[in-house]
Motif scaffolding. Sequence first.
Motif, PDB file in Angstrom:
ATOM      1  N   THR A   1     -98.234  79.946 -87.126  1.00  0.00           N
ATOM      2  CA  THR A   1     -98.138  79.347 -88.457  1.00  0.00           C
ATOM      3  C   THR A   1     -98.209  80.421 -89.532  1.00  0.00           C
ATOM      4  O   THR A   1     -99.016  81.355 -89.439  1.00  0.00           O
ATOM      5  CB  THR A   1     -99.280  78.339 -88.687  1.00  0.00           C
ATOM      6  OG1 THR A   1     -99.241  77.360 -87.652  1.00  0.00           O
ATOM      7  CG2 THR A   1     -99.148  77.653 -90.038  1.00  0.00           C
TER       8      THR A   1
ATOM      9  N   MET B   1     -99.502  81.884 -92.745  1.00  0.00           N
ATOM     10  CA  MET B   1    -100.757  81.656 -93.459  1.00  0.00           C
ATOM     11  C   MET B   1    -100.843  82.581 -94.666  1.00  0.00           C
ATOM     12  O   MET B   1    -100.182  83.624 -94.719  1.00  0.00           O
ATOM     13  CB  MET B   1    -101.943  81.917 -92.529  1.00  0.00           C
ATOM     14  CG  MET B   1    -101.981  81.032 -91.297  1.00  0.00           C
ATOM     15  SD  MET B   1    -102.381  79.319 -91.664  1.00  0.00           S
ATOM     16  CE  MET B   1    -104.129  79.471 -92.049  1.00  0.00           C
TER      17      MET B   1
ATOM     18  N   ARG C   1    -103.401  84.964 -96.646  1.00  0.00           N
ATOM     19  CA  ARG C   1    -104.696  85.644 -96.505  1.00  0.00           C
ATOM     20  C   ARG C   1    -104.642  86.982 -97.233  1.00  0.00           C
ATOM     21  O   ARG C   1    -103.565  87.486 -97.546  1.00  0.00           O
ATOM     22  CB  ARG C   1    -105.036  85.911 -95.025  1.00  0.00           C
ATOM     23  CG  ARG C   1    -105.237  84.670 -94.184  1.00  0.00           C
ATOM     24  CD  ARG C   1    -105.394  85.073 -92.724  1.00  0.00           C
ATOM     25  NE  ARG C   1    -105.532  83.913 -91.853  1.00  0.00           N
ATOM     26  CZ  ARG C   1    -106.680  83.384 -91.479  1.00  0.00           C
ATOM     27  NH1 ARG C   1    -107.809  83.916 -91.900  1.00  0.00           N
ATOM     28  NH2 ARG C   1    -106.716  82.337 -90.684  1.00  0.00           N
TER      29      ARG C   1
ATOM     30  N   GLU D   1     -95.834  78.932 -96.855  1.00  0.00           N
ATOM     31  CA  GLU D   1     -97.120  78.770 -96.190  1.00  0.00           C
ATOM     32  C   GLU D   1     -97.124  77.493 -95.359  1.00  0.00           C
ATOM     33  O   GLU D   1     -96.661  76.434 -95.806  1.00  0.00           O
ATOM     34  CB  GLU D   1     -98.234  78.727 -97.224  1.00  0.00           C
ATOM     35  CG  GLU D   1     -99.623  78.603 -96.634  1.00  0.00           C
ATOM     36  CD  GLU D   1    -100.706  78.583 -97.697  1.00  0.00           C
ATOM     37  OE1 GLU D   1    -101.893  78.438 -97.310  1.00  0.00           O
ATOM     38  OE2 GLU D   1    -100.380  78.715 -98.898  1.00  0.00           O
ATOM     39  N   GLY D   2     -97.622  77.561 -94.139  1.00  0.00           N
ATOM     40  CA  GLY D   2     -97.691  76.407 -93.255  1.00  0.00           C
ATOM     41  C   GLY D   2     -96.503  76.251 -92.336  1.00  0.00           C
ATOM     42  O   GLY D   2     -96.539  75.430 -91.409  1.00  0.00           O
TER      43      GLY D   2
ATOM     44  N   PRO E   1    -102.802  80.530 -86.054  1.00  0.00           N
ATOM     45  CA  PRO E   1    -102.632  81.019 -87.431  1.00  0.00           C
ATOM     46  C   PRO E   1    -102.187  82.465 -87.429  1.00  0.00           C
ATOM     47  O   PRO E   1    -102.384  83.187 -86.472  1.00  0.00           O
ATOM     48  CB  PRO E   1    -104.043  80.873 -88.015  1.00  0.00           C
ATOM     49  CG  PRO E   1    -104.935  81.075 -86.838  1.00  0.00           C
ATOM     50  CD  PRO E   1    -104.220  80.463 -85.670  1.00  0.00           C
TER      51      PRO E   1
END
Length: 416
Positions: A44, A46, A48, A387-388, A413
Amino acid sequence: MKPFLPAILHKLGWKSKLALLAPTLLLAGVAWRHWQGPEIEAETVMRRDFVQSVVASGRVEAPHRVDIAAQITATVLRVPVVEGQVVRAGDLLIELEASELQAGLRQAEMALQQAQARLRQVTDLQLPVAEQQQRQALSNLNNAKAQLSRQQALFAQGFIGEAALDQARNALELSDAQWRLTQKQTESLRPQGSDHALAEAALAQARASAEAARARARYARISAPADGTLIGRNVEVGDVVQAGKQLMTLSPSGRTQLVLNIDERNLHLIALGQKALASADAYPDQRFPATLAFINPGVNAQTGAVEVKLDVAAPPAYLSQDMTVSVDIEVARKPQALLLPLSTLHEAPGMAPWALRIDESGRATRRELRLGLRSGGHAELLDGLAEGDRLLLASEAVEPGAHVRIKPGAVGPAKR
């Protein structure tokens, strides 16, 4: 007439009907699952904080090492230190047998005392005596001159003969010679004179000989030249050591550095002052900070590596010379960046990387990507995904447009 199959089913019981329809239902289920596609693992995208780092291994290095050796050939009497001991500058490391050296030192010190006494004799005794003799000689000279003057007057009056006048002249010449001799002796004994200079030279030579003897005597006591840790000891009591033979190795206290070899492909990423985290291979869970302090301007032609050094301001107590260390040098930082694993990328090293995104219907769709920083198995995503989004691993044999099913619990993730 009714159709054949419904007529037969009408006459059969429910169990017989189920047995007859099972193969048909099974084939329908297989077809459905085939249409859905294979089960795969996915990652996925993500958001960060992302840190790009250059990772390398190297070794611990003090500013230098000191090899400690004897300067004379002698027998070892005492070794009061052990390997690994922390010592201070001036601490005794090795004591050698020194009876002959001590005898030579006493002899040199006696010669020095004699030279000092000789100089004192010149200045305190001989010079005053010579000055007194010079004054006496000058008085005798003046008396001789007066006597000659009287004798000349008597000779002119005819009271004495030529012989008496010659005797007065000889007495004057003798007095003059004695005065000149005492004058030379006095000048020689004064600070600028030759006798005084010889006495001073003898004293200087005796001092030099005594200092040399003291230095030779000090060779019997080998002391630590600086604060540090003994990392090597090759001597025991009773050994006869030779001059120049290495007996111990001292790692001086001071700035501790980590020496690494960085691949030249990462040279454009590193710069002086960059921060790093390091850990000794013997203590992998204990990390400590370091700062990039030196970049070698040359590249090793054989290995294609560049030597760099990092300062460790507060080295941990366990850190020792030549320990192997692993270092992560932080070369860039992006807060809250979109990240995806490099394992999902196709043509990752090229100019046009892409990945397969799994849409809401389970179809694998090819997406062209624009990437930024790469580090630690992840890449910064600049454009192409959100994202996702769920991505297929590049190792999965799935063509763009195919349907896939994600294994339960198999979505990971994009970790930092």
